[in-house]
Design a protein around this motif. Structure first.
Motif, PDB file in Angstrom:
ATOM      1  N   SER A 126       0.842  -1.196   0.000  1.00 52.62           N
ATOM      2  CA  SER A 126       0.000   0.000   0.000  1.00 52.62           C
ATOM      3  C   SER A 126       0.881   1.252   0.000  1.00 52.62           C
ATOM      4  CB  SER A 126      -0.902   0.015   1.233  1.00 52.62           C
ATOM      5  OG  SER A 126      -1.782  -1.082   1.203  1.00 52.62           O
ATOM      6  N   HIS A 127       0.459   2.255  -0.761  1.00 54.34           N
ATOM      7  CA  HIS A 127       1.231   3.490  -0.873  1.00 54.34           C
ATOM      8  C   HIS A 127       0.329   4.603  -1.389  1.00 54.34           C
ATOM      9  CE1 HIS A 127       1.514   1.515  -4.815  1.00 54.34           C
ATOM     10  NE2 HIS A 127       1.664   2.720  -5.334  1.00 54.34           N
ATOM     11  N   MET A 128       0.904   5.770  -1.616  1.00 59.98           N
ATOM     12  CA  MET A 128       0.156   6.923  -2.107  1.00 59.98           C
ATOM     13  C   MET A 128       0.574   7.278  -3.538  1.00 59.98           C
ATOM     14  SD  MET A 128      -1.669   7.540   0.530  1.00 59.98           S
ATOM     15  CE  MET A 128      -2.455   9.045   0.075  1.00 59.98           C
ATOM     16  N   HIS A 129      -0.410   7.688  -4.325  1.00 61.39           N
ATOM     17  CA  HIS A 129      -0.147   8.285  -5.631  1.00 61.39           C
ATOM     18  C   HIS A 129      -0.423   9.778  -5.507  1.00 61.39           C
ATOM     19  CE1 HIS A 129      -0.579   4.509  -8.388  1.00 61.39           C
ATOM     20  NE2 HIS A 129       0.538   4.532  -7.699  1.00 61.39           N
ATOM     21  N   LEU A 130       0.589  10.562  -5.768  1.00 62.22           N
ATOM     22  CA  LEU A 130       0.458  12.018  -5.820  1.00 62.22           C
ATOM     23  C   LEU A 130       0.127  12.325  -7.276  1.00 62.22           C
ATOM     24  CD1 LEU A 130       3.679  12.647  -3.754  1.00 62.22           C
ATOM     25  CD2 LEU A 130       1.342  12.620  -2.908  1.00 62.22           C
ATOM     26  N   ASN A 131      -1.151  12.458  -7.556  1.00 61.69           N
ATOM     27  CA  ASN A 131      -1.622  12.443  -8.933  1.00 61.69           C
ATOM     28  C   ASN A 131      -1.924  13.827  -9.493  1.00 61.69           C
ATOM     29  OD1 ASN A 131      -2.559  10.517 -11.105  1.00 61.69           O
ATOM     30  ND2 ASN A 131      -4.302  11.901 -10.948  1.00 61.69           N
ATOM     31  N   VAL A 132      -1.412  14.054 -10.700  1.00 61.45           N
ATOM     32  CA  VAL A 132      -1.667  15.282 -11.452  1.00 61.45           C
ATOM     33  C   VAL A 132      -2.490  14.876 -12.673  1.00 61.45           C
ATOM     34  CG1 VAL A 132      -0.601  17.166 -12.746  1.00 61.45           C
ATOM     35  CG2 VAL A 132       0.492  16.304 -10.651  1.00 61.45           C
ATOM     36  N   THR A 133      -3.646  15.520 -12.841  1.00 61.90           N
ATOM     37  CA  THR A 133      -4.567  15.162 -13.920  1.00 61.90           C
ATOM     38  C   THR A 133      -4.578  16.248 -14.990  1.00 61.90           C
ATOM     39  OG1 THR A 133      -5.968  13.996 -12.343  1.00 61.90           O
ATOM     40  CG2 THR A 133      -6.969  14.553 -14.446  1.00 61.90           C
ATOM     41  N   TYR A 134      -4.627  15.794 -16.243  1.00 68.66           N
ATOM     42  CA  TYR A 134      -4.723  16.696 -17.388  1.00 68.66           C
ATOM     43  C   TYR A 134      -5.999  16.404 -18.171  1.00 68.66           C
ATOM     44  CZ  TYR A 134       0.008  18.128 -16.446  1.00 68.66           C
ATOM     45  OH  TYR A 134       1.115  18.641 -15.828  1.00 68.66           O
ATOM     46  N   LEU A 135      -6.522  17.422 -18.821  1.00 72.13           N
ATOM     47  CA  LEU A 135      -7.707  17.297 -19.654  1.00 72.13           C
ATOM     48  C   LEU A 135      -7.261  17.149 -21.104  1.00 72.13           C
ATOM     49  CD1 LEU A 135     -10.807  17.371 -19.819  1.00 72.13           C
ATOM     50  CD2 LEU A 135     -10.632  19.872 -20.038  1.00 72.13           C
ATOM     51  N   LEU A 136      -7.611  16.003 -21.701  1.00 75.09           N
ATOM     52  CA  LEU A 136      -7.216  15.695 -23.074  1.00 75.09           C
ATOM     53  C   LEU A 136      -8.449  15.537 -23.949  1.00 75.09           C
ATOM     54  CD1 LEU A 136      -4.462  12.986 -22.416  1.00 75.09           C
ATOM     55  CD2 LEU A 136      -4.230  15.484 -22.410  1.00 75.09           C
ATOM     56  N   CYS A 137      -8.244  15.625 -25.255  1.00 72.04           N
ATOM     57  CA  CYS A 137      -9.334  15.487 -26.215  1.00 72.04           C
ATOM     58  C   CYS A 137      -8.944  14.478 -27.287  1.00 72.04           C
ATOM     59  CB  CYS A 137      -9.626  16.839 -26.860  1.00 72.04           C
ATOM     60  SG  CYS A 137     -11.037  16.829 -27.984  1.00 72.04           S
ATOM     61  N   ALA A 138      -9.917  13.641 -27.684  1.00 76.22           N
ATOM     62  CA  ALA A 138      -9.708  12.650 -28.741  1.00 76.22           C
ATOM     63  C   ALA A 138     -10.995  12.503 -29.544  1.00 76.22           C
ATOM     64  CB  ALA A 138      -9.295  11.308 -28.135  1.00 76.22           C
TER      65      ALA A 138
END
Length: 186
Positions: A126-138
């Motif tokens: 078990s651990h942590m994800h320090l997550n950065v999200t981007y908005l993409l288009c397809a």
């Protein structure tokens, strides 16, 4: 670290993102190795919310480990250009070739807990994800394919259906937040 500057400049949309931003900056300041899985306590990941041109649908994968419909994304693996990571993962996990960022700015921040699991025959604690999200288009008409070692489905969902398709209660909250932010852009 360019990533630190991007996170420092990010304007959180709610108190959860404000706290997650604070934790990410503290983590960068505390640990030397935050970009690789060698840091087994937590490390940076990048995810993406892939929408169609009308911003009415989102492309998701059926994630084998989480046994749920999920956004695409992956580990930084030493790269601090998390937009590049999100684009790479989107292509690898869905088979789409033509995917572009709607903005090069961070779309969302999340600190996510990851339960212990087996991956490629090895136990990952078990651990942590320090997550950065981007908005993409397809293009929703572009051919997709699964990445069998990670997912067993690739599908476009209406925005609200995407939230309901997830089996993970906390991720439903995240996906709902992403949809709200997307609708606020229109």
């Amino acid at each position: 670290m360019d990533l630190r500057i991007k996170i420092e400049n990010y304007l959180p949309c709610n108190c959860e993102e404000e706290k997650d931003k604070e934790i990410m900056i503290k983590y960068i300041n505390t640990f030397d190795d935050v970009l690789t899985r060698n840091n087994e306590i937590g490390h940076f990941t990048s995810s993406c919310w892939i929408v169609n041109k009308d911003k009415t649908k989102v492309l998701m994968i059926y994630h084998n480990i989480y046994d749920s419909w999920s956004w695409t994304g992956g580990h930084a693996d030493g790269d601090d250009d998390l937009l590049y990571v999100s684009l790479k993962e989107a292509k690898e996990e869905t088979g789409i070739k033509n995917v572009t960022p709607l903005s090069e700015e961070i779309f969302s921040l999340e600190v996510l807990g990851v339960d212990g699991h087996m991956k490629k025959g090895k136990y990952v604690a078990s651990h942590m994800h320090l997550n950065v999200t981007y908005l993409l288009c397809a293009d929703e008409n572009e051919m997709t394919h699964i990445k069998a070692d990670e997912n067993s489905g690739v599908k476009w969902f209406d925005l609200d259906e995407a939230v309901e398709a997830s089996n993970e209660p906390y991720m439903k909250k995240i996906y709902g937040k992403l949809n709200k932010k997307l609708k606020d852009l229109k």
